[in-house]
Structure formats: structure tokens, C-alpha cells
Design a protein around this motif. Structure first.
Motif, PDB file in Angstrom:
ATOM      1  N   GLN A  21       0.862  -1.177   0.000  1.00 34.68           N
ATOM      2  CA  GLN A  21       0.000   0.000   0.000  1.00 34.68           C
ATOM      3  C   GLN A  21       0.901   1.230   0.000  1.00 34.68           C
ATOM      4  OE1 GLN A  21      -2.912   0.080   3.117  1.00 34.68           O
ATOM      5  NE2 GLN A  21      -3.540   2.184   2.716  1.00 34.68           N
ATOM      6  N   VAL A  22       0.695   2.114  -0.939  1.00 31.17           N
ATOM      7  CA  VAL A  22       1.520   3.317  -1.069  1.00 31.17           C
ATOM      8  C   VAL A  22       0.667   4.538  -0.748  1.00 31.17           C
ATOM      9  CG1 VAL A  22       2.991   4.687  -2.577  1.00 31.17           C
ATOM     10  CG2 VAL A  22       2.899   2.189  -2.849  1.00 31.17           C
ATOM     11  N   GLU A  23       1.143   5.358   0.186  1.00 30.49           N
ATOM     12  CA  GLU A  23       0.403   6.551   0.603  1.00 30.49           C
ATOM     13  C   GLU A  23       1.288   7.785   0.447  1.00 30.49           C
ATOM     14  OE1 GLU A  23      -0.737   5.873   4.634  1.00 30.49           O
ATOM     15  OE2 GLU A  23      -1.828   4.016   4.192  1.00 30.49           O
ATOM     16  N   GLY A  24       0.773   8.799  -0.201  1.00 31.13           N
ATOM     17  CA  GLY A  24       1.477  10.069  -0.314  1.00 31.13           C
ATOM     18  C   GLY A  24       2.550  10.125  -1.383  1.00 31.13           C
ATOM     19  N   GLU A  26       2.402  11.228  -4.199  1.00 27.34           N
ATOM     20  CA  GLU A  26       2.318  12.490  -4.936  1.00 27.34           C
ATOM     21  C   GLU A  26       3.235  13.563  -4.361  1.00 27.34           C
ATOM     22  OE1 GLU A  26      -0.840  12.628  -1.697  1.00 27.34           O
ATOM     23  OE2 GLU A  26      -0.089  11.150  -3.130  1.00 27.34           O
ATOM     24  N   THR A 171       3.509  -1.326   3.916  1.00 28.47           N
ATOM     25  CA  THR A 171       3.043   0.002   3.510  1.00 28.47           C
ATOM     26  C   THR A 171       4.224   0.945   3.374  1.00 28.47           C
ATOM     27  OG1 THR A 171       0.918  -0.300   4.653  1.00 28.47           O
ATOM     28  CG2 THR A 171       1.576   1.956   4.148  1.00 28.47           C
ATOM     29  N   ARG A 173       4.825   5.012   3.206  1.00 31.04           N
ATOM     30  CA  ARG A 173       4.176   6.316   3.383  1.00 31.04           C
ATOM     31  C   ARG A 173       5.173   7.435   3.115  1.00 31.04           C
ATOM     32  NH1 ARG A 173       2.027   4.079   8.551  1.00 31.04           N
ATOM     33  NH2 ARG A 173      -0.030   3.222   8.071  1.00 31.04           N
ATOM     34  N   LEU A 207       5.010   9.315  10.467  1.00 35.03           N
ATOM     35  CA  LEU A 207       4.599   8.463   9.353  1.00 35.03           C
ATOM     36  C   LEU A 207       4.659   6.976   9.702  1.00 35.03           C
ATOM     37  CD1 LEU A 207       6.495  10.344   6.495  1.00 35.03           C
ATOM     38  CD2 LEU A 207       4.009  10.256   6.771  1.00 35.03           C
TER      39      LEU A 207
END
Length: 224
Positions: A21-24, A26, A171, A173, A207
Motif C-alpha cells: 500500500q503506497v500513501e502520499g 504524490e 506500507t 508512506r 509516518l
């Protein structure tokens, strides 16, 4: 082209097996110099990060990874250098830290992404330890922004001392870029360096959700 194809295949394989899961993501600039500063739980952190991101991320690694003999040694050297983005540096001895710092500075001045683990070594017990000031020196010498990141769960995939990786989710982050341009020219002020390093570690802790320990991880390993 071969590097791109192999990276794409390994990235697909990683996503199928480990379902990351990849968060952030951007928050990572598409181009230009940037420092990715994160926690370090296991050997595969750098490899997974490189496979997750479109940009090539360069890391400092032990030169022994690319000095092996025979076919196996050459394959490992090609893999770590081209897929993992590793730049071999002899980190032993008194000048090892300076060599690593200057290598990172060169990478950033070329407009590339440079990955660094401010703790300086893998966490011995899953907690987050005090950051060293190399990340602060780099951002103040080059003006490159710092994007904090956290790898969560990779220690379940390859615990310390384990051989083959285990199948488990993880994950990655990424936080918003940190701009330290207001400290330009102050890379010799140890109080400023400490303050910047602590701010970066604070973001990594936020994080990752790790417990923070205000001592160097290397000291814990030496005591053990």
C-alpha cells in the motif's frame, strides 16, 4: 532498456506477492534533486522503495555488494547498481562518512533523487532511533528538499537474521517535502544541524508510528 524491463517485471512480482500500500507518493517531485529520508527496518527496504517508485532513487551501499567474483558477483553488481540504484562506497574507517556525504551531494547536484537512512543503520528492535546529521548537511549544502518516508511492515517480510523473505503486506508512506532553505550556509552550525535532523526524524516517526528512542542505534548494537 533491459534495466527498465527487469525493474517493471520485479515491480509487478512484488505487487502480486506483497500487495504493498503506497500513501502520499504524490509528494515526491517528478524531477529535480530530492532527498528521501526514512526509517530502516530491514535489508530489503531500499529494493522495495526503488521498485515502488517511477524515479530512480540512489542509495549508498557497502562496496562489497559489487566486488564479488565470478558470474554471480557480476550479476549481483549489475542488479544492485542498476535496479537498486546503489552507489558503492567504502564506509569503513574515519573517512567513510565523508565519502558517503560527498557522494550524496554529487547525486543531488546532478538533479537526481538520493535516499538516506538518518539512523545510519538498521533498527535493532523495530524502534526508531536518533538521526545523524548527514541528512541536514545534505539539504543545506544542496538546497534539495527532504521528503520523509516510512516503510511499515517490511520487518515482517525479512526479520533480522532471516534468509528468504516471507510473504506479508507492507506500507510505504511519504510525507510532504520539508524545505530548509532558510538555513542556507549554516551547514557548520551543529545546533542548526541537530535541529534539522530532529525535525526530519519527527516526521518519520509520525509516518511510521514507531516508538522513538533518543540515542543512536549503533550504540545499542555495540552494547548488545
Amino acid at each position: 532498456m533491459l534495466r527498465i524491463l527487469i525493474k517493471a517485471f520485479l515491480g509487478l512480482l512484488m505487487r502480486v506477492l506483497f500487495r504493498p500500500q503506497v500513501e502520499g507518493a504524490e509528494h515526491l517531485p517528478a524531477d529535480g534533486p530530492v532527498i528521501l529520508a526514512g526509517n530502516h527496518l530491514t535489508f530489503i527496504d531500499s529494493m522495495f522503495l526503488s521498485l515502488l517508485l517511477k524515479r530512480q532513487v540512489h542509495f549508498i551501499g557497502k562496496d562489497e555488494y559489487v566486488t564479488g567474483k565470478g558470474v554471480k558477483g557480476r550479476l549481483m553488481a549489475w542488479f544492485f547498481s542498476n535496479i537498486g540504484g546503489m552507489i558503492p562506497v567504502d564506509r569503513d574507517g574515519g573517512r567513510g562518512g565523508v565519502a558517503a556525504l560527498m557522494t550524496g551531494k554529487r547525486v543531488l547536484e546532478e538533479g537526481k533523487a538520493f535516499g538516506i537512512y538518518p539512523e545510519g543503520t538498521r533498527s535493532p528492535d523495530g524502534r526508531l532511533y536518533r538521526g545523524r546529521t548527514g541528512v541536514a548537511r545534505l539539504t543545506m549544502m544542496t538546497g534539495a528538499p527532504v521528503v520523509p518516508f516510512a516503510m511499515v511492515g517490511t520487518d515482517r517480510i525479512q526479520p533480522t537474521g532471516a534468509g528468504m523473505p516471507r510473504i506479508a503486506r507492507f506500507t510505504a508512506r511519504f510525507g510532504r517535502p520539508l524545505d530548509f532553505s532558510k538555513y542556507e550556509g549554516m551547514d557548520r552550525d551543529r545546533y542548526v544541524l541537530r535541529s534539522v535532523a530532529d525535525e526530519v526524524m519527527s516526521e518519520i516517526m509520525r509516518l511510521s508510528g514507531q516508538e522513538y528512542v533518543d540515542i543512536y542505534a549503533s550504540k545499542v548494537k555495540e552494547a548488545a
